[in-house]
Design a protein around this motif. Structure first.
Motif, PDB file in Angstrom:
ATOM      1  N   GLY A  70      -1.763  -3.565   8.047  1.00  0.00           N
ATOM      2  CA  GLY A  70      -1.255  -4.735   7.358  1.00  0.00           C
ATOM      3  C   GLY A  70      -2.417  -5.090   6.262  1.00  0.00           C
ATOM      4  O   GLY A  70      -2.084  -5.228   5.163  1.00  0.00           O
ATOM      5  N   VAL A  71      -3.594  -4.897   6.833  1.00  0.00           N
ATOM      6  CA  VAL A  71      -4.815  -5.056   5.807  1.00  0.00           C
ATOM      7  C   VAL A  71      -4.839  -3.942   4.834  1.00  0.00           C
ATOM      8  O   VAL A  71      -5.123  -4.173   3.630  1.00  0.00           O
ATOM      9  CB  VAL A  71      -6.018  -5.311   6.629  1.00  0.00           C
ATOM     10  N   ALA A  72      -4.497  -2.878   5.422  1.00  0.00           N
ATOM     11  CA  ALA A  72      -4.596  -1.630   4.476  1.00  0.00           C
ATOM     12  C   ALA A  72      -3.355  -1.754   3.460  1.00  0.00           C
ATOM     13  O   ALA A  72      -3.814  -1.452   2.019  1.00  0.00           O
ATOM     14  CB  ALA A  72      -4.208  -0.464   5.229  1.00  0.00           C
ATOM     15  N   LEU A  73      -2.286  -2.241   3.589  1.00  0.00           N
ATOM     16  CA  LEU A  73      -1.203  -2.624   2.582  1.00  0.00           C
ATOM     17  C   LEU A  73      -1.617  -3.483   1.948  1.00  0.00           C
ATOM     18  O   LEU A  73      -1.759  -3.413   0.474  1.00  0.00           O
ATOM     19  CB  LEU A  73       0.082  -2.896   3.287  1.00  0.00           C
ATOM     20  N   VAL A  74      -2.415  -4.581   2.209  1.00  0.00           N
ATOM     21  CA  VAL A  74      -2.812  -5.808   1.232  1.00  0.00           C
ATOM     22  C   VAL A  74      -3.958  -5.224   0.386  1.00  0.00           C
ATOM     23  O   VAL A  74      -3.912  -5.270  -0.878  1.00  0.00           O
ATOM     24  CB  VAL A  74      -3.249  -6.834   2.028  1.00  0.00           C
ATOM     25  N   ALA A  75      -4.984  -4.427   0.881  1.00  0.00           N
ATOM     26  CA  ALA A  75      -5.799  -3.707   0.076  1.00  0.00           C
ATOM     27  C   ALA A  75      -5.508  -2.787  -1.065  1.00  0.00           C
ATOM     28  O   ALA A  75      -5.894  -2.702  -1.963  1.00  0.00           O
ATOM     29  CB  ALA A  75      -6.839  -2.932   0.814  1.00  0.00           C
ATOM     30  N   ASP A  76      -4.323  -2.002  -0.693  1.00  0.00           N
ATOM     31  CA  ASP A  76      -3.754  -1.203  -1.482  1.00  0.00           C
ATOM     32  C   ASP A  76      -3.078  -2.040  -2.675  1.00  0.00           C
ATOM     33  O   ASP A  76      -3.029  -1.859  -4.095  1.00  0.00           O
ATOM     34  CB  ASP A  76      -2.691  -0.423  -0.761  1.00  0.00           C
ATOM     35  N   ASP A  77      -2.477  -3.022  -2.461  1.00  0.00           N
ATOM     36  CA  ASP A  77      -1.776  -4.043  -3.515  1.00  0.00           C
ATOM     37  C   ASP A  77      -2.839  -4.503  -4.384  1.00  0.00           C
ATOM     38  O   ASP A  77      -2.482  -4.730  -5.469  1.00  0.00           O
ATOM     39  CB  ASP A  77      -0.995  -4.967  -2.679  1.00  0.00           C
ATOM     40  N   ARG A  78      -3.952  -4.807  -3.917  1.00  0.00           N
ATOM     41  CA  ARG A  78      -4.700  -5.697  -4.660  1.00  0.00           C
ATOM     42  C   ARG A  78      -6.086  -4.804  -5.069  1.00  0.00           C
ATOM     43  O   ARG A  78      -7.032  -5.004  -6.025  1.00  0.00           O
ATOM     44  CB  ARG A  78      -5.594  -6.831  -3.838  1.00  0.00           C
ATOM     45  N   GLY A  79      -5.995  -3.433  -4.970  1.00  0.00           N
ATOM     46  CA  GLY A  79      -6.916  -2.557  -5.347  1.00  0.00           C
ATOM     47  C   GLY A  79      -8.224  -2.349  -4.900  1.00  0.00           C
ATOM     48  O   GLY A  79      -9.311  -2.041  -5.440  1.00  0.00           O
ATOM     49  N   TRP A  80      -8.125  -3.013  -3.613  1.00  0.00           N
ATOM     50  CA  TRP A  80      -9.462  -3.004  -2.874  1.00  0.00           C
ATOM     51  C   TRP A  80     -10.058  -1.662  -2.546  1.00  0.00           C
ATOM     52  O   TRP A  80      -9.341  -0.656  -2.215  1.00  0.00           O
ATOM     53  CB  TRP A  80      -9.516  -3.923  -1.680  1.00  0.00           C
ATOM     54  N   GLY A  81     -11.460  -1.505  -2.319  1.00  0.00           N
ATOM     55  CA  GLY A  81     -12.083  -0.349  -1.520  1.00  0.00           C
ATOM     56  C   GLY A  81     -12.527   0.741  -2.286  1.00  0.00           C
ATOM     57  O   GLY A  81     -12.213   1.010  -3.521  1.00  0.00           O
ATOM     58  N   LEU A  82     -13.301   1.465  -1.572  1.00  0.00           N
ATOM     59  CA  LEU A  82     -14.161   2.569  -2.083  1.00  0.00           C
ATOM     60  C   LEU A  82     -13.036   3.653  -2.742  1.00  0.00           C
ATOM     61  O   LEU A  82     -13.262   4.311  -3.680  1.00  0.00           O
ATOM     62  CB  LEU A  82     -15.005   3.220  -0.970  1.00  0.00           C
ATOM     63  N   PHE A  83     -12.074   3.966  -1.993  1.00  0.00           N
ATOM     64  CA  PHE A  83     -11.079   5.267  -2.423  1.00  0.00           C
ATOM     65  C   PHE A  83     -10.732   4.505  -3.657  1.00  0.00           C
ATOM     66  O   PHE A  83     -10.335   5.533  -4.759  1.00  0.00           O
ATOM     67  CB  PHE A  83     -10.091   5.748  -1.543  1.00  0.00           C
ATOM     68  N   ARG A  84     -10.164   3.554  -3.836  1.00  0.00           N
ATOM     69  CA  ARG A  84      -9.546   3.149  -5.146  1.00  0.00           C
ATOM     70  C   ARG A  84     -10.587   3.043  -6.329  1.00  0.00           C
ATOM     71  O   ARG A  84     -10.291   3.441  -7.389  1.00  0.00           O
ATOM     72  CB  ARG A  84      -9.038   1.577  -4.859  1.00  0.00           C
ATOM     73  N   ALA A  85     -11.964   2.724  -5.836  1.00  0.00           N
ATOM     74  CA  ALA A  85     -12.611   2.601  -6.947  1.00  0.00           C
ATOM     75  C   ALA A  85     -13.252   3.911  -7.412  1.00  0.00           C
ATOM     76  O   ALA A  85     -13.581   4.380  -8.673  1.00  0.00           O
ATOM     77  CB  ALA A  85     -14.284   1.862  -6.420  1.00  0.00           C
ATOM     78  N   ALA A 156     -10.565  -2.086   5.072  1.00  0.00           N
ATOM     79  CA  ALA A 156     -10.656  -3.068   3.714  1.00  0.00           C
ATOM     80  C   ALA A 156     -11.695  -2.416   2.872  1.00  0.00           C
ATOM     81  O   ALA A 156     -11.464  -2.256   1.698  1.00  0.00           O
ATOM     82  CB  ALA A 156     -10.914  -4.302   3.881  1.00  0.00           C
ATOM     83  N   ALA A 157     -13.009  -2.328   3.522  1.00  0.00           N
ATOM     84  CA  ALA A 157     -13.984  -1.575   2.623  1.00  0.00           C
ATOM     85  C   ALA A 157     -13.850   0.029   1.871  1.00  0.00           C
ATOM     86  O   ALA A 157     -14.092  -0.109   0.901  1.00  0.00           O
ATOM     87  CB  ALA A 157     -15.172  -1.511   3.320  1.00  0.00           C
ATOM     88  N   LEU A 158     -12.942   0.667   2.728  1.00  0.00           N
ATOM     89  CA  LEU A 158     -12.722   1.966   2.341  1.00  0.00           C
ATOM     90  C   LEU A 158     -11.411   1.889   1.528  1.00  0.00           C
ATOM     91  O   LEU A 158     -10.992   2.866   0.552  1.00  0.00           O
ATOM     92  CB  LEU A 158     -12.567   2.902   3.639  1.00  0.00           C
ATOM     93  N   GLY A 159     -10.634   0.803   1.439  1.00  0.00           N
ATOM     94  CA  GLY A 159      -9.150   0.888   0.727  1.00  0.00           C
ATOM     95  C   GLY A 159      -8.519   2.051   1.363  1.00  0.00           C
ATOM     96  O   GLY A 159      -7.734   2.926   0.889  1.00  0.00           O
ATOM     97  N   THR A 160      -8.518   2.063   2.913  1.00  0.00           N
ATOM     98  CA  THR A 160      -7.608   3.031   3.586  1.00  0.00           C
ATOM     99  C   THR A 160      -6.133   3.253   3.537  1.00  0.00           C
ATOM    100  O   THR A 160      -5.505   1.914   3.467  1.00  0.00           O
ATOM    101  CB  THR A 160      -8.267   2.878   5.017  1.00  0.00           C
ATOM    102  N   PRO A 161      -5.565   4.162   2.882  1.00  0.00           N
ATOM    103  CA  PRO A 161      -4.138   3.992   2.925  1.00  0.00           C
ATOM    104  C   PRO A 161      -3.461   3.829   4.437  1.00  0.00           C
ATOM    105  O   PRO A 161      -3.895   4.170   5.464  1.00  0.00           O
ATOM    106  CB  PRO A 161      -3.998   5.727   2.644  1.00  0.00           C
ATOM    107  N   ALA A 162      -2.447   3.022   4.226  1.00  0.00           N
ATOM    108  CA  ALA A 162      -1.884   2.419   5.612  1.00  0.00           C
ATOM    109  C   ALA A 162      -1.447   3.541   6.291  1.00  0.00           C
ATOM    110  O   ALA A 162      -1.608   3.517   7.609  1.00  0.00           O
ATOM    111  CB  ALA A 162      -0.762   1.495   5.142  1.00  0.00           C
ATOM    112  N   VAL A 163      -0.800   4.638   5.825  1.00  0.00           N
ATOM    113  CA  VAL A 163      -0.378   5.709   6.713  1.00  0.00           C
ATOM    114  C   VAL A 163      -1.616   6.292   7.482  1.00  0.00           C
ATOM    115  O   VAL A 163      -1.411   6.885   8.646  1.00  0.00           O
ATOM    116  CB  VAL A 163       0.504   6.630   5.880  1.00  0.00           C
TER     117      VAL A 163
END
Length: 282
Positions: A70-85, A156-163
Protein backbone atom coordinates in the motif's frame (compact mmCIF):
# COMPACT_ATOMS: atom_id res chain seq x y z
CA UNK A 1 -6.46 -7.05 -16.57
CA UNK A 2 -2.68 -6.82 -16.84
CA UNK A 3 -0.32 -9.18 -15.03
CA UNK A 4 0.58 -6.45 -12.52
CA UNK A 5 -3.08 -5.68 -11.85
CA UNK A 6 -3.75 -9.40 -11.38
CA UNK A 7 -0.94 -9.71 -8.81
CA UNK A 8 -2.15 -6.73 -6.81
CA UNK A 9 -5.82 -7.71 -7.01
CA UNK A 10 -5.18 -11.21 -5.72
CA UNK A 11 -2.41 -10.39 -3.25
CA UNK A 12 -3.77 -12.32 -0.19
CA UNK A 13 -4.41 -15.65 -1.99
CA UNK A 14 -1.07 -15.36 -3.81
CA UNK A 15 0.76 -14.94 -0.51
CA UNK A 16 -1.15 -17.76 1.18
CA UNK A 17 -0.84 -20.08 -1.80
CA UNK A 18 2.90 -19.54 -2.04
CA UNK A 19 3.37 -20.09 1.69
CA UNK A 20 1.35 -23.30 1.86
CA UNK A 21 2.89 -24.69 -1.33
CA UNK A 22 6.49 -24.10 -0.27
CA UNK A 23 5.82 -25.32 3.28
CA UNK A 24 4.27 -28.56 2.00
CA UNK A 25 7.01 -29.13 -0.59
CA UNK A 26 9.81 -28.54 1.91
CA UNK A 27 8.16 -30.69 4.58
CA UNK A 28 7.91 -33.58 2.09
CA UNK A 29 11.52 -33.06 0.99
CA UNK A 30 12.64 -33.16 4.63
CA UNK A 31 10.97 -36.55 5.01
CA UNK A 32 12.62 -37.90 1.88
CA UNK A 33 16.16 -36.55 2.33
CA UNK A 34 16.83 -35.09 5.80
CA UNK A 35 20.22 -33.43 6.38
CA UNK A 36 20.30 -34.02 10.14
CA UNK A 37 18.59 -36.44 12.47
CA UNK A 38 16.24 -34.48 14.72
CA UNK A 39 16.21 -35.23 18.44
CA UNK A 40 13.20 -32.95 19.00
CA UNK A 41 10.32 -34.02 16.79
CA UNK A 42 7.84 -32.04 14.73
CA UNK A 43 4.94 -32.67 17.13
CA UNK A 44 6.83 -30.86 19.87
CA UNK A 45 7.95 -27.91 17.74
CA UNK A 46 5.60 -27.33 14.84
CA UNK A 47 2.42 -26.30 16.73
CA UNK A 48 4.24 -23.37 18.34
CA UNK A 49 6.26 -22.45 15.23
CA UNK A 50 3.15 -22.40 13.04
CA UNK A 51 1.10 -20.80 15.80
CA UNK A 52 3.40 -17.78 15.88
CA UNK A 53 3.02 -17.50 12.07
CA UNK A 54 -0.73 -17.08 12.53
CA UNK A 55 -0.21 -14.47 15.25
CA UNK A 56 2.29 -12.56 13.10
CA UNK A 57 -0.01 -12.54 10.07
CA UNK A 58 -3.04 -11.33 12.02
CA UNK A 59 -1.02 -8.68 13.86
CA UNK A 60 0.40 -7.24 10.64
CA UNK A 61 -3.05 -7.16 9.01
CA UNK A 62 -4.59 -5.29 11.94
CA UNK A 63 -1.64 -2.97 12.61
CA UNK A 64 -0.73 -2.14 9.00
CA UNK A 65 -3.92 -2.38 6.92
CA UNK A 66 -2.07 -1.27 3.76
CA UNK A 67 1.41 -2.55 4.68
CA UNK A 68 4.38 -2.17 2.32
CA UNK A 69 2.44 -2.74 -0.92
CA UNK A 70 0.00 0.00 0.00
CA UNK A 71 2.83 2.42 0.81
CA UNK A 72 4.38 1.62 -2.58
CA UNK A 73 1.12 2.53 -4.32
CA UNK A 74 0.93 5.82 -2.39
CA UNK A 75 4.56 6.61 -3.22
CA UNK A 76 3.92 5.95 -6.91
CA UNK A 77 0.81 8.16 -6.89
CA UNK A 78 2.65 11.05 -5.24
CA UNK A 79 5.94 10.69 -7.08
CA UNK A 80 8.05 9.79 -4.04
CA UNK A 81 11.35 8.01 -4.02
CA UNK A 82 14.74 7.60 -5.60
CA UNK A 83 13.58 5.67 -8.66
CA UNK A 84 11.08 8.38 -9.59
CA UNK A 85 13.70 11.11 -9.05
CA UNK A 86 16.16 9.29 -11.33
CA UNK A 87 13.52 8.57 -13.95
CA UNK A 88 14.36 4.85 -13.87
CA UNK A 89 12.42 2.70 -16.36
CA UNK A 90 9.91 0.30 -14.81
CA UNK A 91 11.91 -2.87 -15.58
CA UNK A 92 15.08 -1.45 -14.03
CA UNK A 93 13.23 -0.14 -10.98
CA UNK A 94 11.70 -3.59 -10.42
CA UNK A 95 15.03 -5.45 -10.57
CA UNK A 96 16.94 -2.84 -8.58
CA UNK A 97 14.20 -2.68 -5.95
CA UNK A 98 14.31 -6.42 -5.29
CA UNK A 99 18.11 -6.35 -4.96
CA UNK A 100 18.11 -3.27 -2.71
CA UNK A 101 15.31 -4.60 -0.53
CA UNK A 102 17.36 -7.75 -0.06
CA UNK A 103 20.35 -5.64 0.99
CA UNK A 104 18.12 -3.79 3.44
CA UNK A 105 16.96 -7.09 4.96
CA UNK A 106 20.59 -8.21 5.29
CA UNK A 107 21.56 -4.96 7.07
CA UNK A 108 18.50 -5.17 9.30
CA UNK A 109 19.46 -8.74 10.22
CA UNK A 110 22.96 -7.63 11.20
CA UNK A 111 21.45 -4.80 13.25
CA UNK A 112 19.23 -7.23 15.15
CA UNK A 113 22.35 -9.15 16.16
CA UNK A 114 24.43 -6.05 16.95
CA UNK A 115 22.01 -4.22 19.28
CA UNK A 116 21.27 -6.14 22.50
CA UNK A 117 17.69 -4.84 22.76
CA UNK A 118 16.97 -5.97 19.20
CA UNK A 119 18.72 -9.29 19.76
CA UNK A 120 16.25 -9.96 22.57
CA UNK A 121 13.48 -9.87 19.95
CA UNK A 122 15.39 -11.78 17.30
CA UNK A 123 16.75 -14.54 19.52
CA UNK A 124 13.37 -16.31 19.53
CA UNK A 125 14.16 -17.21 15.92
CA UNK A 126 17.45 -18.75 17.08
CA UNK A 127 16.11 -20.54 20.16
CA UNK A 128 14.52 -23.32 18.11
CA UNK A 129 16.27 -26.55 19.13
CA UNK A 130 16.12 -27.93 15.59
CA UNK A 131 16.47 -26.38 12.15
CA UNK A 132 13.77 -27.04 9.57
CA UNK A 133 11.25 -25.36 7.29
CA UNK A 134 9.14 -23.97 10.17
CA UNK A 135 12.19 -22.28 11.72
CA UNK A 136 12.18 -20.04 8.66
CA UNK A 137 8.82 -18.58 9.71
CA UNK A 138 9.47 -18.45 13.47
CA UNK A 139 9.82 -14.73 14.32
CA UNK A 140 8.59 -12.84 17.36
CA UNK A 141 5.55 -10.62 16.62
CA UNK A 142 7.37 -7.51 17.89
CA UNK A 143 10.25 -8.21 15.50
CA UNK A 144 7.75 -8.61 12.66
CA UNK A 145 6.16 -5.24 13.45
CA UNK A 146 9.52 -3.47 13.69
CA UNK A 147 10.67 -5.12 10.46
CA UNK A 148 7.54 -3.87 8.72
CA UNK A 149 8.23 -0.31 9.87
CA UNK A 150 11.77 -0.54 8.46
CA UNK A 151 10.55 -2.06 5.21
CA UNK A 152 7.91 0.64 4.75
CA UNK A 153 10.58 3.30 5.20
CA UNK A 154 12.83 1.67 2.58
CA UNK A 155 9.93 1.24 0.15
CA UNK A 156 8.94 4.91 0.47
CA UNK A 157 12.54 6.15 0.16
CA UNK A 158 13.18 4.11 -2.99
CA UNK A 159 9.78 4.64 -4.55
CA UNK A 160 9.62 0.86 -4.99
CA UNK A 161 7.04 -0.38 -7.52
CA UNK A 162 4.17 -2.13 -5.73
CA UNK A 163 4.61 -5.29 -7.79
CA UNK A 164 8.29 -5.41 -6.79
CA UNK A 165 7.30 -5.24 -3.12
CA UNK A 166 4.83 -8.10 -3.53
CA UNK A 167 7.27 -10.24 -5.51
CA UNK A 168 10.05 -9.59 -3.00
CA UNK A 169 7.90 -10.45 0.01
CA UNK A 170 6.65 -13.68 -1.58
CA UNK A 171 10.21 -14.55 -2.63
CA UNK A 172 11.63 -13.75 0.82
CA UNK A 173 9.02 -15.93 2.51
CA UNK A 174 9.69 -18.82 0.12
CA UNK A 175 13.49 -18.63 0.28
CA UNK A 176 13.42 -18.33 4.07
CA UNK A 177 11.58 -21.64 4.28
CA UNK A 178 13.92 -23.15 1.68
CA UNK A 179 17.17 -22.13 3.32
CA UNK A 180 15.93 -23.25 6.73
CA UNK A 181 15.05 -26.66 5.35
CA UNK A 182 16.47 -29.80 6.92
CA UNK A 183 17.23 -31.10 3.45
CA UNK A 184 20.25 -32.64 1.80
CA UNK A 185 21.70 -31.20 -1.41
CA UNK A 186 24.57 -32.76 -3.39
CA UNK A 187 27.78 -31.05 -2.26
CA UNK A 188 28.78 -29.88 -5.73
CA UNK A 189 25.30 -28.50 -6.39
CA UNK A 190 25.25 -26.72 -3.04
CA UNK A 191 28.70 -25.21 -3.71
CA UNK A 192 27.55 -23.82 -7.06
CA UNK A 193 24.07 -22.73 -5.93
CA UNK A 194 25.31 -20.72 -2.95
CA UNK A 195 26.91 -18.23 -5.35
CA UNK A 196 23.43 -17.07 -6.40
CA UNK A 197 21.12 -18.21 -3.59
CA UNK A 198 21.47 -18.85 0.14
CA UNK A 199 21.31 -22.63 0.60
CA UNK A 200 20.24 -24.61 3.69
CA UNK A 201 23.83 -25.66 4.43
CA UNK A 202 24.97 -22.05 4.16
CA UNK A 203 22.28 -20.65 6.44
CA UNK A 204 22.37 -23.51 8.95
CA UNK A 205 25.76 -22.20 10.11
CA UNK A 206 23.95 -19.06 11.27
CA UNK A 207 21.87 -21.16 13.69
CA UNK A 208 24.86 -22.68 15.44
CA UNK A 209 25.12 -22.19 19.19
CA UNK A 210 28.73 -20.99 18.73
CA UNK A 211 28.67 -17.14 18.75
CA UNK A 212 31.22 -16.69 15.94
CA UNK A 213 29.01 -18.88 13.73
CA UNK A 214 25.73 -17.30 14.89
CA UNK A 215 27.13 -13.97 13.77
CA UNK A 216 27.77 -15.05 10.18
CA UNK A 217 25.76 -15.86 7.03
CA UNK A 218 23.06 -13.26 7.62
CA UNK A 219 21.60 -13.39 4.11
CA UNK A 220 18.15 -14.81 3.33
CA UNK A 221 17.94 -14.51 -0.46
CA UNK A 222 21.19 -13.41 -2.03
CA UNK A 223 24.54 -14.66 -0.68
CA UNK A 224 26.50 -11.75 -2.10
CA UNK A 225 26.21 -9.44 0.92
CA UNK A 226 27.87 -11.93 3.27
CA UNK A 227 30.71 -12.47 0.82
CA UNK A 228 31.21 -8.78 0.07
CA UNK A 229 30.91 -7.53 3.65
CA UNK A 230 32.98 -10.20 5.37
CA UNK A 231 30.29 -12.16 7.22
CA UNK A 232 30.47 -15.34 5.14
CA UNK A 233 31.42 -18.65 6.77
CA UNK A 234 31.48 -21.70 4.52
CA UNK A 235 30.93 -24.51 7.05
CA UNK A 236 30.38 -25.00 10.80
CA UNK A 237 33.47 -26.07 12.73
CA UNK A 238 31.77 -29.20 14.10
CA UNK A 239 30.21 -30.16 10.76
CA UNK A 240 26.51 -30.10 9.97
CA UNK A 241 25.77 -33.33 11.80
CA UNK A 242 27.83 -32.39 14.86
CA UNK A 243 26.91 -28.72 15.29
CA UNK A 244 24.53 -27.68 18.08
CA UNK A 245 21.45 -25.74 16.96
CA UNK A 246 20.01 -22.99 19.16
CA UNK A 247 21.29 -20.64 21.86
CA UNK A 248 22.56 -21.44 25.31
CA UNK A 249 19.88 -19.56 27.27
CA UNK A 250 16.92 -21.58 26.03
CA UNK A 251 17.85 -25.24 25.81
CA UNK A 252 15.04 -26.55 28.00
CA UNK A 253 12.38 -28.18 25.75
CA UNK A 254 9.67 -26.31 27.67
CA UNK A 255 10.95 -23.17 25.92
CA UNK A 256 9.38 -24.56 22.73
CA UNK A 257 5.90 -23.81 24.08
CA UNK A 258 4.25 -20.85 22.38
CA UNK A 259 3.70 -18.90 25.59
CA UNK A 260 7.34 -19.36 26.62
CA UNK A 261 8.54 -18.33 23.15
CA UNK A 262 6.55 -15.10 23.23
CA UNK A 263 7.98 -14.16 26.63
CA UNK A 264 11.62 -14.76 25.72
CA UNK A 265 12.41 -11.09 24.91
CA UNK A 266 11.36 -10.09 28.41
CA UNK A 267 13.28 -12.75 30.29
CA UNK A 268 15.91 -11.34 32.62
CA UNK A 269 19.32 -12.67 31.67
CA UNK A 270 22.68 -11.04 30.94
CA UNK A 271 23.89 -13.47 28.29
CA UNK A 272 23.50 -12.58 24.65
CA UNK A 273 25.10 -12.79 21.23
CA UNK A 274 25.71 -9.16 20.27
CA UNK A 275 27.70 -8.79 17.10
CA UNK A 276 30.90 -7.95 18.97
CA UNK A 277 30.99 -11.30 20.74
CA UNK A 278 32.52 -13.46 18.03
CA UNK A 279 34.30 -16.08 20.09
CA UNK A 280 37.28 -18.08 18.79
CA UNK A 281 37.85 -18.48 15.09
CA UNK A 282 37.00 -21.93 13.77
Amino acid sequence: MTFVEFLLAYEPPIRLGAFVSVLAAMAFWELLAPRRRQAVGRLQRWPSNLGVVVIDALLVRFTFPVAAVGVALVADDRGWGLFRALGAPAWLALIAAIILLDLAIYLQHVLFHAVPALWRLHRMHHSDLEFDVTTGARFHPLEILLSMVIKIGVVAALGTPAVAVLLFEVLLNATSMFNHGNVRLPKRFDKALRWILVTPDMHRVHHSEAPHETNSNFGFNLPWWDRLLGTYRAQPAAGHEGMIIGIEQFRDPTELRLDRMLLQPFRDDDRSYPLGRRGPAS
